[in-house]
Design a protein around this motif. Structure first.
Motif, mmCIF file in Angstrom:
data_model
loop_
_atom_site.group_PDB
_atom_site.id
_atom_site.type_symbol
_atom_site.label_atom_id
_atom_site.label_comp_id
_atom_site.label_asym_id
_atom_site.label_seq_id
_atom_site.Cartn_x
_atom_site.Cartn_y
_atom_site.Cartn_z
ATOM 1 N N LEU A 260 2.167 0.828 3.583
ATOM 2 C CA LEU A 260 1.147 -0.221 3.601
ATOM 3 C C LEU A 260 0.542 -0.480 2.229
ATOM 4 O O LEU A 260 0.322 -1.634 1.857
ATOM 5 C CB LEU A 260 0.059 0.130 4.612
ATOM 6 C CG LEU A 260 0.497 0.081 6.070
ATOM 7 C CD1 LEU A 260 -0.628 0.549 6.976
ATOM 8 C CD2 LEU A 260 0.962 -1.300 6.468
ATOM 9 N N VAL B 37 3.388 -3.192 1.305
ATOM 10 C CA VAL B 37 2.786 -4.448 1.749
ATOM 11 C C VAL B 37 1.733 -4.946 0.763
ATOM 12 O O VAL B 37 1.787 -6.101 0.321
ATOM 13 C CB VAL B 37 2.188 -4.295 3.171
ATOM 14 C CG1 VAL B 37 1.488 -5.568 3.601
ATOM 15 C CG2 VAL B 37 3.282 -3.929 4.171
ATOM 16 N N ALA C 238 4.662 -10.271 3.143
ATOM 17 C CA ALA C 238 4.213 -9.049 3.821
ATOM 18 C C ALA C 238 5.391 -8.342 4.486
ATOM 19 O O ALA C 238 5.519 -7.113 4.399
ATOM 20 C CB ALA C 238 3.134 -9.385 4.845
ATOM 21 N N GLY D 113 7.431 -6.789 1.768
ATOM 22 C CA GLY D 113 6.767 -5.583 1.287
ATOM 23 C C GLY D 113 6.924 -4.422 2.251
ATOM 24 O O GLY D 113 7.108 -3.277 1.831
ATOM 25 N N LEU D 114 6.877 -4.718 3.539
ATOM 26 C CA LEU D 114 7.094 -3.687 4.552
ATOM 27 C C LEU D 114 8.515 -3.133 4.433
ATOM 28 O O LEU D 114 8.713 -1.909 4.423
ATOM 29 C CB LEU D 114 6.861 -4.257 5.954
ATOM 30 C CG LEU D 114 7.054 -3.306 7.121
ATOM 31 C CD1 LEU D 114 5.916 -2.301 7.168
ATOM 32 C CD2 LEU D 114 7.129 -4.087 8.415
ATOM 33 N N GLY E 58 4.206 -6.663 -1.827
ATOM 34 C CA GLY E 58 4.045 -7.941 -1.130
ATOM 35 C C GLY E 58 2.972 -8.810 -1.767
ATOM 36 O O GLY E 58 3.113 -10.026 -1.857
#
Length: 99
Positions: free
Chosen positions: A29, A33, A71, A74-75, A37
């Motif tokens: 995260l 993310v 997002a 990024g995950l 992200g």
């Protein structure tokens, strides 16, 4: 480990245990993310604003589509990086155990 192995192996050997102790989802995260992200989203938003102009009527829609895509990217980056670092870490720790 002094100078042996690749840069990635040295990084995993020295820094990964502390990062690993904080947990997978925190890493995914925060570094995936939020950082990866977030940087990608900012870059894409800036490039779209430059390309189309900030007064283009569809710019908010394009930026709104870019946000969840960045997002998700990024995950995926965070999970892939976690598993690759875990694999390197496991290989390094098991190779130390073999005489």
């Amino acid at each position: 480990m002094t100078g042996n192995g690749s840069r990635a192996e040295r990084w995993v050997a020295t820094r990964w245990p502390a990062i690993r102790a904080r947990g997978r989802w925190r890493f995914v995260l925060v570094r995936g993310v939020a950082i990866w992200g977030g940087v990608m989203f900012a870059a894409m938003a800036a490039l779209m604003a430059y390309r189309f102009g900030i007064h283009h009527p569809r710019l908010p829609l394009l930026v709104g589509i870019a946000l969840p895509l960045c997002a998700i990217g990024g995950l995926a980056w965070g999970l892939l990086t976690w598993f690759l670092n875990e694999r390197i870490h496991h290989a390094l720790t098991t190779s130390k155990d073999i005489p």
